[in-house]
Design a protein around this motif. Structure first.
Motif, PDB file in Angstrom:
ATOM      1  N   TYR A  91      48.613 -50.085  25.233  1.00  0.00           N
ATOM      2  CA  TYR A  91      47.219 -49.666  25.275  1.00  0.00           C
ATOM      3  C   TYR A  91      47.138 -48.300  25.937  1.00  0.00           C
ATOM      4  N   VAL A  92      46.033 -47.619  25.734  1.00  0.00           N
ATOM      5  CA  VAL A  92      45.812 -46.294  26.310  1.00  0.00           C
ATOM      6  C   VAL A  92      44.506 -46.334  27.086  1.00  0.00           C
ATOM      7  N   GLU A  93      44.523 -45.785  28.275  1.00  0.00           N
ATOM      8  CA  GLU A  93      43.292 -45.658  29.069  1.00  0.00           C
ATOM      9  C   GLU A  93      42.706 -44.275  28.804  1.00  0.00           C
ATOM     10  N   LEU A  94      41.553 -44.236  28.165  1.00  0.00           N
ATOM     11  CA  LEU A  94      40.859 -42.978  27.923  1.00  0.00           C
ATOM     12  C   LEU A  94      40.004 -42.637  29.140  1.00  0.00           C
ATOM     13  N   PRO A  95      39.780 -41.354  29.410  1.00  0.00           N
ATOM     14  CA  PRO A  95      38.956 -40.995  30.569  1.00  0.00           C
ATOM     15  C   PRO A  95      37.513 -41.459  30.409  1.00  0.00           C
ATOM     16  N   ALA A  96      36.896 -41.769  31.511  1.00  0.00           N
ATOM     17  CA  ALA A  96      35.489 -42.190  31.503  1.00  0.00           C
ATOM     18  C   ALA A  96      34.596 -41.000  31.180  1.00  0.00           C
ATOM     19  N   LYS A  97      33.512 -41.250  30.466  1.00  0.00           N
ATOM     20  CA  LYS A  97      32.552 -40.188  30.159  1.00  0.00           C
ATOM     21  C   LYS A  97      31.839 -39.722  31.419  1.00  0.00           C
ATOM     22  N   CYS A  98      31.535 -40.669  32.295  1.00  0.00           N
ATOM     23  CA  CYS A  98      30.808 -40.353  33.525  1.00  0.00           C
ATOM     24  C   CYS A  98      31.579 -40.872  34.726  1.00  0.00           C
ATOM     25  N   VAL A  99      31.685 -40.039  35.734  1.00  0.00           N
ATOM     26  CA  VAL A  99      32.331 -40.439  36.981  1.00  0.00           C
ATOM     27  C   VAL A  99      31.292 -40.328  38.088  1.00  0.00           C
ATOM     28  N   TYR A 100      31.194 -41.378  38.875  1.00  0.00           N
ATOM     29  CA  TYR A 100      30.263 -41.435  39.996  1.00  0.00           C
ATOM     30  C   TYR A 100      31.034 -41.555  41.297  1.00  0.00           C
ATOM     31  N   SER A 101      30.454 -41.006  42.351  1.00  0.00           N
ATOM     32  CA  SER A 101      30.995 -41.215  43.688  1.00  0.00           C
ATOM     33  C   SER A 101      29.929 -41.927  44.510  1.00  0.00           C
ATOM     34  N   CYS A 102      30.415 -42.725  45.446  1.00  0.00           N
ATOM     35  CA  CYS A 102      29.515 -43.485  46.320  1.00  0.00           C
ATOM     36  C   CYS A 102      29.552 -42.869  47.704  1.00  0.00           C
ATOM     37  N   ASP A 103      28.393 -42.505  48.240  1.00  0.00           N
ATOM     38  CA  ASP A 103      28.399 -41.904  49.578  1.00  0.00           C
ATOM     39  C   ASP A 103      28.488 -42.959  50.687  1.00  0.00           C
ATOM     40  N   SER A 104      28.468 -44.243  50.333  1.00  0.00           N
ATOM     41  CA  SER A 104      28.642 -45.297  51.339  1.00  0.00           C
ATOM     42  C   SER A 104      30.113 -45.594  51.608  1.00  0.00           C
ATOM     43  N   CYS A 105      30.937 -45.653  50.539  1.00  0.00           N
ATOM     44  CA  CYS A 105      32.358 -45.991  50.723  1.00  0.00           C
ATOM     45  C   CYS A 105      33.296 -44.842  50.352  1.00  0.00           C
ATOM     46  N   ASN A 106      32.745 -43.736  49.850  1.00  0.00           N
ATOM     47  CA  ASN A 106      33.519 -42.545  49.470  1.00  0.00           C
ATOM     48  C   ASN A 106      34.549 -42.804  48.372  1.00  0.00           C
ATOM     49  N   LYS A 107      34.263 -43.747  47.487  1.00  0.00           N
ATOM     50  CA  LYS A 107      35.156 -44.026  46.364  1.00  0.00           C
ATOM     51  C   LYS A 107      34.472 -43.608  45.071  1.00  0.00           C
ATOM     52  N   LYS A 108      35.298 -43.445  44.025  1.00  0.00           N
ATOM     53  CA  LYS A 108      34.791 -43.039  42.716  1.00  0.00           C
ATOM     54  C   LYS A 108      35.009 -44.142  41.700  1.00  0.00           C
ATOM     55  N   PHE A 109      34.145 -44.151  40.691  1.00  0.00           N
ATOM     56  CA  PHE A 109      34.316 -45.054  39.561  1.00  0.00           C
ATOM     57  C   PHE A 109      33.761 -44.382  38.316  1.00  0.00           C
ATOM     58  N   GLY A 110      34.171 -44.861  37.164  1.00  0.00           N
ATOM     59  CA  GLY A 110      33.729 -44.284  35.908  1.00  0.00           C
ATOM     60  C   GLY A 110      33.014 -45.318  35.061  1.00  0.00           C
ATOM     61  N   ILE A 111      32.178 -44.824  34.165  1.00  0.00           N
ATOM     62  CA  ILE A 111      31.451 -45.703  33.255  1.00  0.00           C
ATOM     63  C   ILE A 111      31.113 -44.888  32.013  1.00  0.00           C
ATOM     64  N   ASP A 112      31.091 -45.542  30.863  1.00  0.00           N
ATOM     65  CA  ASP A 112      30.825 -44.834  29.612  1.00  0.00           C
ATOM     66  C   ASP A 112      29.422 -45.051  29.083  1.00  0.00           C
TER      67      ASP A 112
END
Length: 141
Positions: A91-112
């Motif tokens: 399988y191939v992981e394609l990049p997320a269209k949108c990347v968000y950062s959280c100012d509470s935990c300082n982590k990033k996540f993506g969502i399409d």
């Protein structure tokens, strides 16, 4: 007791791994930082379901891991007519269209597709989430 073996999942160019909400009425696909794959709990950024991280593993990821287990880590690249052994599932992981950062935990996540309601790591609400890149979430739902 048998030794537990960990099979690493593939990452996209942003260093993220795909996850899928186990809630049958949601099934949102999103991305988490690769370092967060072995967490205890994960939260769907759309419906808010909290569950064991392993329950967010996608079907292609499960097929890939099962293929590695079946082939004992040595996968044939192609299937020949003479071999009764199927090739590895990949399988191939394609990049997320949108990347968000959280100012509470300082982590990033993506969502399409779909605006996140909360952080998948700490459950911080939408006002703590910030778009890292300009994204267009036009989805046909």
């Amino acid at each position: 007791m048998a030794e537990s073996r960990r099979y690493p999942l593939k990452t996209d160019p942003q260093g993220m791994v795909g996850r899928e909400c186990p809630n049958p009425s949601c099934m949102t696909y999103f991305k988490v930082e690769a370092s967060q794959v072995d967490c205890d709990e994960l939260i769907c950024p759309v419906c808010g379901r909290t569950d064991d991280c392993k329950k967010y593993t996608t079907v292609p990821q499960i097929d890939y891991i099962n293929s590695l287990i079946f082939h004992k880590d040595s996968c044939p690249i192609t299937h020949t007519g003479y071999s009764k052994t199927p090739p590895c599932r990949d399988y191939v992981e394609l990049p997320a269209k949108c990347v968000y950062s959280c100012d509470s935990c300082n982590k990033k996540f993506g969502i399409d597709c779909k605006k996140p309601e909360n952080c998948p790591y700490c459950n911080a609400t939408r006002e703590h989430l910030h778009e890292e890149n300009k994204c267009d979430l036009n989805c046909s739902e």
